[in-house]
Design a protein around this motif. Structure first.
Motif, PDB file in Angstrom:
ATOM      1  N   THR A 166       1.017  -0.774   0.105  1.00  0.00           N
ATOM      2  CA  THR A 166      -0.331  -0.195   0.195  1.00  0.00           C
ATOM      3  C   THR A 166       0.880   1.415  -0.117  1.00  0.00           C
ATOM      4  N   VAL A 167       1.993   1.016   0.782  1.00  0.00           N
ATOM      5  CA  VAL A 167       3.521   2.680   0.512  1.00  0.00           C
ATOM      6  C   VAL A 167       3.186   2.734  -1.230  1.00  0.00           C
ATOM      7  N   ALA A 169       1.754   3.825  -2.786  1.00  0.00           N
ATOM      8  CA  ALA A 169       0.878   4.268  -3.876  1.00  0.00           C
ATOM      9  C   ALA A 169       1.597   5.614  -3.734  1.00  0.00           C
ATOM     10  N   ILE A 170       2.848   5.623  -3.196  1.00  0.00           N
ATOM     11  CA  ILE A 170       3.588   7.458  -3.344  1.00  0.00           C
ATOM     12  C   ILE A 170       3.711   6.985  -4.059  1.00  0.00           C
ATOM     13  N   GLY A 177      -3.202   0.289  -2.554  1.00  0.00           N
ATOM     14  CA  GLY A 177      -3.158   1.540  -1.414  1.00  0.00           C
ATOM     15  C   GLY A 177      -3.113   2.548  -2.528  1.00  0.00           C
ATOM     16  N   ASN A 178      -3.783   2.125  -3.352  1.00  0.00           N
ATOM     17  CA  ASN A 178      -3.597   3.417  -4.322  1.00  0.00           C
ATOM     18  C   ASN A 178      -5.090   4.446  -4.301  1.00  0.00           C
ATOM     19  N   TYR A 181      -5.101   5.911  -0.869  1.00  0.00           N
ATOM     20  CA  TYR A 181      -4.704   6.766  -0.748  1.00  0.00           C
ATOM     21  C   TYR A 181      -5.366   7.776  -1.279  1.00  0.00           C
ATOM     22  N   SER A 182      -6.111   7.930  -2.466  1.00  0.00           N
ATOM     23  CA  SER A 182      -7.070   8.883  -3.189  1.00  0.00           C
ATOM     24  C   SER A 182      -8.556   8.894  -2.834  1.00  0.00           C
ATOM     25  N   ASN A 185      -7.322  11.377   0.217  1.00  0.00           N
ATOM     26  CA  ASN A 185      -7.382  13.096   0.144  1.00  0.00           C
ATOM     27  C   ASN A 185      -8.684  13.922  -0.506  1.00  0.00           C
TER      28      ASN A 185
END
Length: 226
Positions: A166-167, A169-170, A177-178, A181-182, A185
């Motif tokens: 998941t990390v 995603a950065i 994770g993408n 993360y989105s 946000n």
């Protein structure tokens, strides 16, 4: 105007069936990417870890450096790890895979080495007395007896990889994770919860599959009914 009572997407509910039906392909693609990154990383880590553990078992002087380096790698924060790998791999899936491989080495090497060290010396001597050479001894005796400890490490490494993907995603390669993360946000509740639950499901399913494989490979560890 208020959102219709049956429009869970408009209400931004945590649990929303409409999200599942309308984003089915997006979720599927994220799950596939998550599984691919996890599987490739763990398999590469296993391929590297086995010879490292064997070397550490064969030559005592190698155990300290091997365990020391792999332990240091595991202490590096994930964001720092990806930053260090960025000049080499760029913004690609390879940077995520490389990071996960390095993290998996600590768990895999330690457990494989522990399994090899746990093989009774009497068993080794008996195999040598039967004419087993070093390679045959390793493949036919030591590695099979080390399977329980090795599989324990593999299970932990796999579950950890599912989480660490998941990390990614950065850099745009984080599987579920993408979406997490989105979703965070934009405060898209259904997306965050659904992707998080799927991560847990993948981790649990992977652990159960590996446990079943371990039981198949080690029938002698099962309790014999009285």
């Amino acid at each position: 105007m208020t959102a219709p009572p049956d429009d869970c997407l408009a209400r931004n509910d945590w649990i929303c069936g409409a999200y599942l039906s309308s984003r089915r392909q997006i979720l599927w693609d994220a799950v596939v990417q998550h599984l691919q990154l996890t599987a490739v990383s763990v398999l590469i880590g296993l391929v590297i870890a086995v010879p490292l553990a064997v070397a550490a078992r064969r030559w005592r002087w190698a155990a300290g450096p091997v365990l020391g380096v792999t332990t240091i790698l595991y202490t590096i924060p994930s964001l720092a790890m990806f930053s260090l790998l960025l000049p080499v791999y760029g913004l690609s899936a390879s940077i995520v895979i490389a990071g996960l491989v390095l993290y998996s080495l600590t768990l895999l090497v330690r457990n494989i080495l522990a399994g090899l060290r746990a093989v009774p010396e009497d068993t080794r001597q008996a195999a040598r007395g039967m004419g087993y050479g070093p390679v045959r001894l390793l493949l036919a005796v030591e590695l099979p007896l080390a399977v329980p400890a090795a599989m324990a490490g593999l299970r932990i490494a796999t579950v950890s990889a599912v989480s660490l993907v998941t990390v990614g995603a950065i850099v745009g390669y984080g599987g579920l994770g993408n979406l997490i993360y989105s979703g965070m946000n934009t405060y898209f509740k259904a997306q965050v919860l659904t992707a998080s639950v799927l991560c847990v499901v993948i981790a649990v399913a992977a652990d159960l599959v590996l446990l079943a494989i371990q039981r198949l490979l080690t029938p002698w560890t099962r309790a014999v009914p009285s």
